[in-house]
Design a protein around this motif. Structure first.
Motif, short mmCIF file in Angstrom:
data_model
loop_
_atom_site.label_atom_id
_atom_site.label_comp_id
_atom_site.label_asym_id
_atom_site.label_seq_id
_atom_site.Cartn_x
_atom_site.Cartn_y
_atom_site.Cartn_z
N PHE A 161 2.67 1.51 -3.53
CA PHE A 161 1.80 1.99 -4.61
C PHE A 161 1.34 3.42 -4.37
O PHE A 161 1.12 4.17 -5.32
CB PHE A 161 0.62 1.04 -4.82
N GLY A 162 1.23 3.84 -3.13
CA GLY A 162 0.93 5.23 -2.83
C GLY A 162 2.05 6.15 -3.31
O GLY A 162 1.79 7.22 -3.86
N GLY B 122 5.05 8.62 -12.26
CA GLY B 122 4.01 7.60 -12.19
C GLY B 122 2.77 7.96 -13.00
O GLY B 122 1.76 7.32 -12.92
N GLN B 123 2.85 9.03 -13.78
CA GLN B 123 1.70 9.49 -14.53
C GLN B 123 1.49 8.69 -15.79
O GLN B 123 2.35 8.29 -16.45
CB GLN B 123 1.87 10.97 -14.90
N ILE C 234 4.15 5.46 -5.76
CA ILE C 234 4.11 5.44 -7.23
C ILE C 234 3.03 6.37 -7.74
O ILE C 234 3.25 7.13 -8.69
CB ILE C 234 3.89 4.00 -7.74
N GLU C 235 1.85 6.35 -7.14
CA GLU C 235 0.74 7.19 -7.58
C GLU C 235 1.03 8.68 -7.46
O GLU C 235 0.58 9.48 -8.26
CB GLU C 235 -0.53 6.87 -6.80
N THR C 236 1.80 9.04 -6.45
CA THR C 236 2.07 10.47 -6.22
C THR C 236 3.36 10.96 -6.88
O THR C 236 3.63 12.15 -6.84
CB THR C 236 2.11 10.78 -4.71
N SER D 279 0.84 -1.20 0.00
CA SER D 279 0.00 0.00 0.00
C SER D 279 0.87 1.24 0.00
O SER D 279 0.62 2.19 -0.74
CB SER D 279 -0.92 0.01 1.22
#
Length: 66
Positions: free
Chosen positions: A56-57, A65-66, A59-61, A53
């Protein structure tokens, strides 16, 4: 260009981390490596889910990661 060419080389670099990530910069002028460890080095489902978690958090931010 990748910082390693085989699984064996990647494993040697990752050391004792549960997860190792490599992020190459968009301009190909370098890379960042991060190591992630389980809480208290305990391999439980709860600790593994918490680690992923978090990963991946991140990576998302991240900008790449876009």
């Amino acid at each position: 260009m990748f910082p390693f060419f085989s699984f064996e080389e990647a494993k040697a670099i990752s050391n004792d981390a549960y997860v190792t990530s490599f992020l190459q910069s968009p301009s190909d002028d370098g890379f960042a490596m991060s190591r992630y460890y389980l809480h208290n080095d305990e391999k439980t489902e709860e600790h593994i889910q918490a680690l992923y978690s978090r990963l991946f958090g991140i990576i998302e931010t991240s900008d790449s990661g876009q």
